[in-house]
Design a protein around this motif. Structure first.
Motif, PDB file in Angstrom:
ATOM      1  N   THR A  54      56.506   5.742   2.639  1.00 13.40           N
ATOM      2  CA  THR A  54      56.666   4.440   1.992  1.00 13.40           C
ATOM      3  C   THR A  54      55.436   3.559   2.160  1.00 13.40           C
ATOM      4  OG1 THR A  54      57.592   3.384   3.952  1.00 13.40           O
ATOM      5  CG2 THR A  54      59.145   4.485   2.460  1.00 13.40           C
ATOM      6  N   GLY A  55      54.571   3.930   3.086  1.00 12.25           N
ATOM      7  CA  GLY A  55      53.437   3.072   3.404  1.00 12.25           C
ATOM      8  C   GLY A  55      53.753   2.023   4.452  1.00 12.25           C
ATOM      9  N   SER A  56      54.953   2.060   5.001  1.00 13.40           N
ATOM     10  CA  SER A  56      55.368   1.040   5.956  1.00 13.40           C
ATOM     11  C   SER A  56      54.880   1.319   7.376  1.00 13.40           C
ATOM     12  CB  SER A  56      56.888   0.921   5.979  1.00 13.40           C
ATOM     13  OG  SER A  56      57.472   2.148   6.393  1.00 13.40           O
ATOM     14  N   SER A  57      54.433   2.538   7.630  1.00 17.37           N
ATOM     15  CA  SER A  57      53.973   2.908   8.963  1.00 17.37           C
ATOM     16  C   SER A  57      52.644   3.647   8.863  1.00 17.37           C
ATOM     17  CB  SER A  57      55.008   3.806   9.649  1.00 17.37           C
ATOM     18  OG  SER A  57      54.565   4.193  10.930  1.00 17.37           O
ATOM     19  N   THR A  58      51.710   3.251   9.720  1.00 17.32           N
ATOM     20  CA  THR A  58      50.400   3.895   9.752  1.00 17.32           C
ATOM     21  C   THR A  58      50.020   4.245  11.190  1.00 17.32           C
ATOM     22  OG1 THR A  58      49.279   1.747   9.871  1.00 17.32           O
ATOM     23  CG2 THR A  58      49.536   2.732   7.688  1.00 17.32           C
ATOM     24  N   ARG A  59      49.149   5.204  11.335  1.00 18.16           N
ATOM     25  CA  ARG A  59      48.629   5.588  12.646  1.00 18.16           C
ATOM     26  C   ARG A  59      47.128   5.784  12.520  1.00 18.16           C
ATOM     27  NH1 ARG A  59      52.386  10.089  15.479  1.00 18.16           N
ATOM     28  NH2 ARG A  59      51.107   9.454  17.239  1.00 18.16           N
ATOM     29  N   TYR A  60      46.413   5.412  13.562  1.00 21.65           N
ATOM     30  CA  TYR A  60      44.970   5.529  13.585  1.00 21.65           C
ATOM     31  C   TYR A  60      44.506   6.047  14.940  1.00 21.65           C
ATOM     32  CZ  TYR A  60      44.996   2.400   9.535  1.00 21.65           C
ATOM     33  OH  TYR A  60      45.212   1.825   8.304  1.00 21.65           O
ATOM     34  N   VAL A  61      43.359   6.717  14.905  1.00 21.57           N
ATOM     35  CA  VAL A  61      42.670   6.992  16.151  1.00 21.57           C
ATOM     36  C   VAL A  61      42.121   5.652  16.653  1.00 21.57           C
ATOM     37  CG1 VAL A  61      40.675   8.127  17.161  1.00 21.57           C
ATOM     38  CG2 VAL A  61      42.079   9.330  15.499  1.00 21.57           C
ATOM     39  N   ASP A  62      42.226   5.425  17.949  1.00 22.84           N
ATOM     40  CA  ASP A  62      41.829   4.125  18.505  1.00 22.84           C
ATOM     41  C   ASP A  62      40.403   3.742  18.128  1.00 22.84           C
ATOM     42  OD1 ASP A  62      43.687   4.327  21.650  1.00 22.84           O
ATOM     43  OD2 ASP A  62      44.266   3.690  19.636  1.00 22.84           O
ATOM     44  N   SER A  63      39.513   4.703  18.104  1.00 24.17           N
ATOM     45  CA  SER A  63      38.101   4.393  17.858  1.00 24.17           C
ATOM     46  C   SER A  63      37.854   3.930  16.430  1.00 24.17           C
ATOM     47  CB  SER A  63      37.235   5.613  18.159  1.00 24.17           C
ATOM     48  OG  SER A  63      37.591   6.689  17.314  1.00 24.17           O
ATOM     49  N   MET A  64      38.825   4.136  15.561  1.00 20.78           N
ATOM     50  CA  MET A  64      38.648   3.763  14.160  1.00 20.78           C
ATOM     51  C   MET A  64      39.497   2.563  13.751  1.00 20.78           C
ATOM     52  SD  MET A  64      38.547   7.651  12.842  1.00 20.78           S
ATOM     53  CE  MET A  64      37.764   8.823  13.917  1.00 20.78           C
ATOM     54  N   GLU A  89      27.820   8.448  13.630  1.00 17.17           N
ATOM     55  CA  GLU A  89      28.789   9.394  14.196  1.00 17.17           C
ATOM     56  C   GLU A  89      30.027   9.569  13.329  1.00 17.17           C
ATOM     57  OE1 GLU A  89      27.391   6.742  15.707  1.00 17.17           O
ATOM     58  OE2 GLU A  89      28.826   5.734  17.059  1.00 17.17           O
ATOM     59  N   ASP A  90      30.139   8.803  12.266  1.00 12.14           N
ATOM     60  CA  ASP A  90      31.228   9.012  11.302  1.00 12.14           C
ATOM     61  C   ASP A  90      30.879  10.109  10.295  1.00 12.14           C
ATOM     62  OD1 ASP A  90      31.721   5.469  11.274  1.00 12.14           O
ATOM     63  OD2 ASP A  90      32.969   6.968  12.290  1.00 12.14           O
ATOM     64  N   THR A  91      29.665  10.620  10.352  1.00 11.44           N
ATOM     65  CA  THR A  91      29.253  11.689   9.451  1.00 11.44           C
ATOM     66  C   THR A  91      30.124  12.924   9.667  1.00 11.44           C
ATOM     67  OG1 THR A  91      26.961  10.928   9.309  1.00 11.44           O
ATOM     68  CG2 THR A  91      27.372  13.252   8.857  1.00 11.44           C
ATOM     69  N   ALA A  92      30.727  13.397   8.593  1.00 11.70           N
ATOM     70  CA  ALA A  92      31.658  14.528   8.688  1.00 11.70           C
ATOM     71  C   ALA A  92      32.152  14.868   7.287  1.00 11.70           C
ATOM     72  CB  ALA A  92      32.848  14.185   9.582  1.00 11.70           C
ATOM     73  N   VAL A  93      32.843  15.994   7.199  1.00  9.81           N
ATOM     74  CA  VAL A  93      33.637  16.289   6.009  1.00  9.81           C
ATOM     75  C   VAL A  93      35.019  15.699   6.251  1.00  9.81           C
ATOM     76  CG1 VAL A  93      34.618  18.063   4.537  1.00  9.81           C
ATOM     77  CG2 VAL A  93      32.347  18.387   5.528  1.00  9.81           C
ATOM     78  N   TYR A  94      35.475  14.910   5.296  1.00  9.19           N
ATOM     79  CA  TYR A  94      36.775  14.242   5.404  1.00  9.19           C
ATOM     80  C   TYR A  94      37.794  14.953   4.525  1.00  9.19           C
ATOM     81  CZ  TYR A  94      34.787  10.429   8.082  1.00  9.19           C
ATOM     82  OH  TYR A  94      34.186   9.683   9.081  1.00  9.19           O
ATOM     83  N   TYR A  95      38.955  15.231   5.112  1.00  9.45           N
ATOM     84  CA  TYR A  95      40.009  15.954   4.426  1.00  9.45           C
ATOM     85  C   TYR A  95      41.272  15.100   4.354  1.00  9.45           C
ATOM     86  CZ  TYR A  95      37.183  20.050   5.701  1.00  9.45           C
ATOM     87  OH  TYR A  95      36.161  20.952   5.868  1.00  9.45           O
ATOM     88  N   CYS A  96      41.977  15.195   3.247  1.00  4.32           N
ATOM     89  CA  CYS A  96      43.316  14.618   3.237  1.00  4.32           C
ATOM     90  C   CYS A  96      44.337  15.741   3.368  1.00  4.32           C
ATOM     91  CB  CYS A  96      43.568  13.762   2.003  1.00  4.32           C
ATOM     92  SG  CYS A  96      43.821  14.661   0.476  1.00  4.32           S
ATOM     93  N   ALA A  97      45.506  15.379   3.822  1.00  2.00           N
ATOM     94  CA  ALA A  97      46.556  16.352   4.092  1.00  2.00           C
ATOM     95  C   ALA A  97      47.911  15.716   3.837  1.00  2.00           C
ATOM     96  CB  ALA A  97      46.461  16.830   5.536  1.00  2.00           C
ATOM     97  N   ALA A  98      48.888  16.573   3.569  1.00  4.31           N
ATOM     98  CA  ALA A  98      50.235  16.100   3.251  1.00  4.31           C
ATOM     99  C   ALA A  98      51.269  16.868   4.042  1.00  4.31           C
ATOM    100  CB  ALA A  98      50.510  16.260   1.754  1.00  4.31           C
ATOM    101  N   ASP A  99      52.288  16.154   4.472  1.00  4.42           N
ATOM    102  CA  ASP A  99      53.404  16.795   5.166  1.00  4.42           C
ATOM    103  C   ASP A  99      54.622  15.897   5.066  1.00  4.42           C
ATOM    104  OD1 ASP A  99      53.663  19.286   7.134  1.00  4.42           O
ATOM    105  OD2 ASP A  99      54.983  17.695   7.862  1.00  4.42           O
ATOM    106  N   ARG A 100      55.785  16.458   5.315  1.00  3.26           N
ATOM    107  CA  ARG A 100      57.010  15.668   5.269  1.00  3.26           C
ATOM    108  C   ARG A 100      57.068  14.637   6.402  1.00  3.26           C
ATOM    109  NH1 ARG A 100      59.876  15.980   0.457  1.00  3.26           N
ATOM    110  NH2 ARG A 100      60.107  18.151  -0.184  1.00  3.26           N
ATOM    111  N   THR A 101      56.345  14.950   7.502  1.00  4.04           N
ATOM    112  CA  THR A 101      56.420  14.108   8.693  1.00  4.04           C
ATOM    113  C   THR A 101      55.055  13.514   9.019  1.00  4.04           C
ATOM    114  OG1 THR A 101      58.152  15.545   9.587  1.00  4.04           O
ATOM    115  CG2 THR A 101      57.069  14.052  11.131  1.00  4.04           C
ATOM    116  N   LEU A 102      55.038  12.257   9.393  1.00  5.41           N
ATOM    117  CA  LEU A 102      53.792  11.612   9.818  1.00  5.41           C
ATOM    118  C   LEU A 102      53.443  12.098  11.222  1.00  5.41           C
ATOM    119  CD1 LEU A 102      51.535   9.551   9.451  1.00  5.41           C
ATOM    120  CD2 LEU A 102      53.106   7.794  10.310  1.00  5.41           C
ATOM    121  N   SER A 103      52.305  12.750  11.349  1.00  5.04           N
ATOM    122  CA  SER A 103      51.888  13.231  12.653  1.00  5.04           C
ATOM    123  C   SER A 103      50.372  13.155  12.761  1.00  5.04           C
ATOM    124  CB  SER A 103      52.364  14.675  12.876  1.00  5.04           C
ATOM    125  OG  SER A 103      51.509  15.597  12.240  1.00  5.04           O
ATOM    126  N   VAL A 104      49.865  13.514  13.922  1.00  2.37           N
ATOM    127  CA  VAL A 104      48.410  13.517  14.133  1.00  2.37           C
ATOM    128  C   VAL A 104      47.837  14.917  14.075  1.00  2.37           C
ATOM    129  CG1 VAL A 104      48.507  11.421  15.518  1.00  2.37           C
ATOM    130  CG2 VAL A 104      48.611  13.658  16.648  1.00  2.37           C
TER     131      VAL A 104
END
Length: 120
Positions: A54-64, A89-104
């Motif tokens: 729904t977009g109502s919950s988000t999670r982040y790595v602390d450094s970001m 240090e943010d240089t990287a390949v960035y990927y998106c991913a999908a799943d039924r459950t919000l996880s890390v």
């Protein structure tokens, strides 16, 4: 067939901003949590940010936290990653991913990635 297509990567100077976009197809997008990961050369892939269906919950790595913002538009089957105050240090390949459950970590579907390069 599920497809996740990232775009918006590129070369930016330190301190600059980029917005990554991930367009999804082949799945009921509004019922999936979405995540962004990144992998730098010689390093393991790491979680960056995630958002529930729904977009109502988000999670982040602390450094970001405070620099990166994940959002989604279920009407467009799209998830975004706004990246500000970029660092080399943010240089990287960035990927998106999908799943039924919000996880890390555990995601069922993955995109091909988009390269982000931050110059000093």
């Amino acid at each position: 067939q599920v497809q996740l297509v990232e775009s918006g990567g590129g070369l930016v100077q330190a301190g600059g901003s980029l917005r990554l976009t991930c367009a999804a197809s082949g799945l009921s997008f509004s019922t999936y949590s979405m995540g962004w990961f990144r992998q730098a050369p010689g390093k393991e892939r790491e979680f960056v940010a995630g958002i529930n269906w729904t977009g109502s919950s988000t999670r982040y790595v602390d450094s970001m936290k405070g620099r990166f913002t994940i959002s989604r538009d279920n009407a467009k089957d799209t998830v975004y990653l706004q990246m500000n105050q970029l660092k080399p240090e943010d240089t990287a390949v960035y990927y998106c991913a999908a799943d039924r459950t919000l996880s890390v970590s555990k995601y069922a579907y993955w995109g091909q990635g988009t390269q982000v390069t931050v110059s000093s």
